[in-house]
Design a protein around this motif. Structure first.
Motif, PDB file in Angstrom:
ATOM      1  N   MET A   1       0.875  -1.169   0.000  1.00  0.00           N
ATOM      2  CA  MET A   1       0.000   0.000   0.000  1.00  0.00           C
ATOM      3  C   MET A   1       0.910   1.216   0.000  1.00  0.00           C
ATOM      4  SD  MET A   1      -2.941   1.099   2.740  1.00  0.00           S
ATOM      5  CE  MET A   1      -4.041   2.490   2.407  1.00  0.00           C
TER       6      MET A   1
ATOM      7  N   VAL B   1      -7.501  -3.595  -1.750  1.00  0.00           N
ATOM      8  CA  VAL B   1      -8.800  -3.723  -1.101  1.00  0.00           C
ATOM      9  C   VAL B   1      -9.544  -5.000  -1.483  1.00  0.00           C
ATOM     10  CG1 VAL B   1     -11.122  -2.731  -0.982  1.00  0.00           C
ATOM     11  CG2 VAL B   1      -9.117  -1.294  -0.576  1.00  0.00           C
TER      12      VAL B   1
ATOM     13  N   TRP C   1     -13.222   0.627   3.351  1.00  0.00           N
ATOM     14  CA  TRP C   1     -13.575  -0.314   2.291  1.00  0.00           C
ATOM     15  C   TRP C   1     -13.832  -1.730   2.780  1.00  0.00           C
ATOM     16  CZ3 TRP C   1     -14.314   2.424  -1.977  1.00  0.00           C
ATOM     17  CH2 TRP C   1     -13.623   3.631  -2.121  1.00  0.00           C
TER      18      TRP C   1
ATOM     19  N   ASP D   1      -4.010   4.496  -2.071  1.00  0.00           N
ATOM     20  CA  ASP D   1      -3.749   3.271  -2.831  1.00  0.00           C
ATOM     21  C   ASP D   1      -4.705   2.174  -2.345  1.00  0.00           C
ATOM     22  OD1 ASP D   1      -2.796   1.125  -4.215  1.00  0.00           O
ATOM     23  OD2 ASP D   1      -0.738   1.263  -3.483  1.00  0.00           O
ATOM     24  N   VAL D   2      -5.725   1.892  -3.128  1.00  0.00           N
ATOM     25  CA  VAL D   2      -6.744   0.917  -2.719  1.00  0.00           C
ATOM     26  C   VAL D   2      -6.676  -0.370  -3.541  1.00  0.00           C
ATOM     27  CG1 VAL D   2      -8.295   2.682  -1.846  1.00  0.00           C
ATOM     28  CG2 VAL D   2      -8.463   1.996  -4.242  1.00  0.00           C
ATOM     29  N   ARG D   3      -5.568  -0.581  -4.241  1.00  0.00           N
ATOM     30  CA  ARG D   3      -5.466  -1.783  -5.078  1.00  0.00           C
ATOM     31  C   ARG D   3      -5.498  -3.070  -4.254  1.00  0.00           C
ATOM     32  NH1 ARG D   3      -0.227  -0.141  -8.434  1.00  0.00           N
ATOM     33  NH2 ARG D   3       0.205   0.776  -6.393  1.00  0.00           N
TER      34      ARG D   3
ATOM     35  N   ASP E   1      -2.063   6.633   1.291  1.00  0.00           N
ATOM     36  CA  ASP E   1      -3.429   6.537   1.815  1.00  0.00           C
ATOM     37  C   ASP E   1      -4.478   6.282   0.738  1.00  0.00           C
ATOM     38  OD1 ASP E   1      -2.073   7.205   4.055  1.00  0.00           O
ATOM     39  OD2 ASP E   1      -3.265   8.961   4.572  1.00  0.00           O
TER      40      ASP E   1
ATOM     41  N   LEU F   1      -7.993   2.059   4.881  1.00  0.00           N
ATOM     42  CA  LEU F   1      -8.577   0.798   4.429  1.00  0.00           C
ATOM     43  C   LEU F   1      -9.895   0.495   5.133  1.00  0.00           C
ATOM     44  CD1 LEU F   1      -5.370  -1.423   4.278  1.00  0.00           C
ATOM     45  CD2 LEU F   1      -6.601  -0.398   2.353  1.00  0.00           C
TER      46      LEU F   1
END
Length: 369
Positions: A68, A77, A105, A73-75, A71, A102
């Motif tokens: 990650m 999730v 999500w 970067d939601v790849r 803040d 995170l």
């Protein structure tokens, strides 16, 4: 599980995507070791290049990599959501500020898992919809490592009942063999500073204080341990102030007990500080601490008892405090002894880990045995 007061073994997912972050990984490692010894199942998602993932290999922890970068970067999730659903955790604990995002999500279902975040830094938290939504709606508990951080969160709109203050801890035994005086020349007073070389750590003001004390003719040496983005700037400042013979940069060090054995006191001129693990380590080693009156340092260091507190960004006040100890080593040793006892009583890793375990059990409706 439903509030019968029985102790139960928990399934806990710990999330820490940082690579290196000062003393924080030691806190998570200590917690993991304690929880594993108590029979809890611990999974860890960590940075593949981070210290934490490497060091937890010796523990009974199921660890795997997670990247990650920031803040936003939601790849990670989708994989995280699958993991939480598949493994039926009781607790999911986000250990760093980056990981907090995170919580926006992750799947929410009743009655588990319970989501916990730890807030370690005392950067100002501004009132906003994001703060209120994240900490009041998306997580079940917020661990603040000092009352100062807890107060900041409350002032930003986080519900007081969501906040639990659990101080950081260290292993005092590591520092038990450090003697009452440093191992160097008796006529030279040695000031140590153990901190990453970043602006928020306030090294500039320590160097300015050193220049003032040199002008007064005091024989003082400064040992600066740590690495960071400001090293070149600080080295240039040492040259500009004519301190090349007084100041030494040690770089990153692994053996902090050895470091404290070679200094008379610790200076922490921080601009922001959650609690100050370096201050706890110094006190455990029997060293007095000069710290700024910011964040949790006012809780770890007792002014006039285990050290001295000075205003932040005040080089003159810092110089006066250093001079006071340099002119009375017995004062430094007396306050160092008080600090050692304070850490033993209030700031051990075991105490920190027990309080986290108790909080987990409380959130899931059980009681520690």
């Amino acid at each position: 599980m439903g509030g019968n007061g029985d102790y139960r073994r928990l399934r806990i997912l710990h999330i820490d995507p940082e690579k290196n972050w000062g003393g924080g990984e030691a806190q998570v490692l200590g917690l993991l070791g304690y929880l594993a010894a108590r029979g809890h199942q611990n999974d860890l998602l960590g940075n593949p290049h981070g210290l934490l993932l490497t060091r937890c290999r010796t523990l009974d922890v199921r660890a795997q990599s997670m990247i990650m970068r920031n803040d936003a970067d939601v790849r990670c999730v989708p994989a995280l959501r699958r993991l939480i659903r598949e493994r039926n955790y009781d607790i999911v604990h986000f250990h760093t500020k980056r990981a907090h995002a995170l919580a926006l999500w992750v799947p929410r279902s009743h009655p588990r898992p319970k989501y916990v975040v730890t807030r370690r830094m005392d950067y100002p938290e501004h009132p906003s919809w994001y703060t209120r939504f994240l900490y009041n709606r998306r997580v079940d508990g917020v661990v603040a490592i000092s009352r100062a951080i807890g107060d900041q969160l409350a002032n930003a709109g986080v519900h007081q009942e969501k906040i639990r203050c659990i101080s950081s801890g260290i292993d005092p035994g590591i520092f038990s063999q450090v003697s009452g005086s440093h191992a160097g020349a008796a006529d030279v007073f040695v000031v140590g500073c153990l901190a990453s070389l970043e602006e928020r750590k306030g090294h500039q003001y320590l160097l300015e204080a050193a220049a003032l004390l040199k002008a007064q003719g005091l024989k003082i040496r400064y040992e600066l341990a740590g690495e960071g983005p400001r090293r070149a700037q600080l080295e240039a400042e040492v040259t500009r102030l004519g301190l090349c013979e007084q100041v030494r940069f040690l770089g990153f060090i692994n053996d902090t007990a050895k470091f404290f054995a070679e200094v008379d006191l610790l200076a922490m001129p921080s601009l922001y500080e959650g609690l100050g693990v370096a201050a706890l380590e110094a006190m455990a080693a029997g060293r007095a601490v000069i710290a700024t009156r910011v964040g949790g340092l006012t809780e770890s260091v007792i002014d006039g008892a285990t050290g001295l507190l000075v205003p932040p960004r005040d080089s003159a006040a810092l110089a006066r405090a250093i001079a006071k100890f340099a002119e009375s080593r017995s004062l430094a040793q007396r306050m160092g002894s008080c600090g050692r006892e304070r850490v033993r009583r209030y700031f051990s890793l075991e105490t920190m880990a027990k309080q986290n375990e108790s909080y987990y059990q409380e959130l899931v409706g059980c009681s520690p045995d």
